[in-house]
Design an enzyme around this catalytic site. Structure first.
Site, short mmCIF file in Angstrom:
data_model
loop_
_atom_site.label_atom_id
_atom_site.label_comp_id
_atom_site.label_asym_id
_atom_site.label_seq_id
_atom_site.Cartn_x
_atom_site.Cartn_y
_atom_site.Cartn_z
N LYS A 43 79.89 41.40 28.61
CA LYS A 43 79.69 42.87 28.32
C LYS A 43 80.94 43.40 27.90
O LYS A 43 82.07 43.31 28.32
CB LYS A 43 79.35 43.50 29.74
N HIS A 50 87.27 35.21 34.16
CA HIS A 50 87.10 36.18 35.32
C HIS A 50 88.19 37.20 35.49
O HIS A 50 89.30 36.98 35.23
CB HIS A 50 86.61 35.64 36.57
N ILE A 107 84.87 42.06 31.16
CA ILE A 107 83.78 41.71 30.35
C ILE A 107 82.58 41.51 31.19
O ILE A 107 81.61 40.69 30.92
CB ILE A 107 83.97 40.53 29.31
N GLY A 139 81.18 38.56 36.40
CA GLY A 139 80.15 38.22 37.77
C GLY A 139 78.89 39.23 37.57
O GLY A 139 77.89 38.75 38.16
N SER A 140 78.94 40.42 36.97
CA SER A 140 77.87 41.35 36.89
C SER A 140 76.75 40.60 36.04
O SER A 140 75.62 40.62 36.41
CB SER A 140 78.34 42.62 36.63
N ASP A 199 77.87 47.65 36.99
CA ASP A 199 77.53 46.90 35.88
C ASP A 199 76.42 46.16 35.80
O ASP A 199 75.98 45.97 34.82
CB ASP A 199 78.81 45.84 35.40
#
EC number: 2.7.1.148
Length: 272
Positions: free
Chosen positions: A9, A89, A93, A96-97, A125
């Protein structure tokens, strides 16, 4: 075996417009998604388990702390999940979401209903990552409207320095900033997008640079790559991106960055 894809993202903009009494920040953000991301596999079974592999598996929990686990458990699904961590991580970006959203999409495709309040309860997110297409995200992440944008050739660069979100928000100079304009204009080319984005912001960029000066270094190097249209940080950092007029230009820039900084994570991609 069911497969899932969790794209990176990218926040093309991130305007912090306020803060609620419960501590949640109000945002106005233009979000797009890359064609690079994590991969997941789901095999039904009697018990829930999670195995994390891949380039960025180190430090990623494989238990109930992981959003993938939480998403599967919330849906009442059991079985083995394999998560291949392609995305770094602590990188801004949505790794995890996006993993959690990919879990919801994959299990929903098997006929499992997703409670309306579940995505946001997993993280701000997750709702926009569940849609995984260009959108304007407002409120604390619950107000999402699709946006028509051209495909954007881009280069993502992370200096492999994780930046925790908490300290970045804590160092924010102002929590009451102007939102984006009421309407996003019709943008037909990457150059049009870059021109419009120059007047927008990522309000977290200055405070993230204060937490990690390496972000400033990355932005400077991206801005100097051949044919770069715009360089900006995504989310709360430390991943930065640059936009280009073509994928050929993005790949050339990837070569330039990788040759100069072989330890950095660097991916040419198309944003949609």
């Amino acid at each position: 075996m069911v497969e899932g894809f969790a794209p990176a993202k990218i926040n093309l903009t991130l305007h912090v417009t306020g803060q609620r009494e419960d501590g949640y920040h109000l945002l106005d953000s233009l979000v797009v998604f890359a064609d690079v991301g994590d991969r997941l596999e789901f095999a039904p079974g009697p018990e829930l388990s999670l195995a994390v592999t891949g380039e960025h598996a180190e430090g990623v929990p494989a238990d109930s702390r992981n959003l993938v686990w939480k998403a599967a458990k919330a849906l009442g699904w059991t079985g083995q999940i394999r998560l291949n961590k392609v995305l770094p991580h602590g990188a801004g970006i949505g790794g995890g979401s996006s993993d959690a959203a990919a879990t919801l999409r994959a299990l929903s495709a098997q006929g499992i209903a997703i409670p309306a309040t579940l995505p946001l309860s997993l993280g701000a997110d997750v709702p926009v990552c569940l849609q995984a297409r260009a959108a304007r995200m407002r409120g604390i992440g619950e107000k999402i409207a699709p946006v028509a944008l051209p495909s954007l050739p881009a280069l993502l660069v992370n200096p492999r320095v994780p930046v925790p979100t908490g300290p970045v928000f804590k160092a924010l100079a102002s929590r009451e900033n102007p939102p984006m304009p009421g309407e996003i204009p019709e943008l037909e080319t990457p150059a049009d997008c870059a021109e419009w984005l120059r007047d927008q912001r990522n309000d977290l960029e200055p405070s993230a640079i204060g937490v990690s000066r390496e972000i400033e270094h990355v932005l400077g190097e991206l801005g100097r790559t051949t044919r770069a249209l715009l360089a900006r940080m995504s989310g709360s950092g430390s991943t930065c991106f640059a936009l280009y007029p073509s994928m050929k230009a993005a790949h050339l820039a990837a070569y330039e960055i990788a040759a100069a900084y072989p330890d950095w994570w660097c991916r040419a991609t198309q944003l949609n």
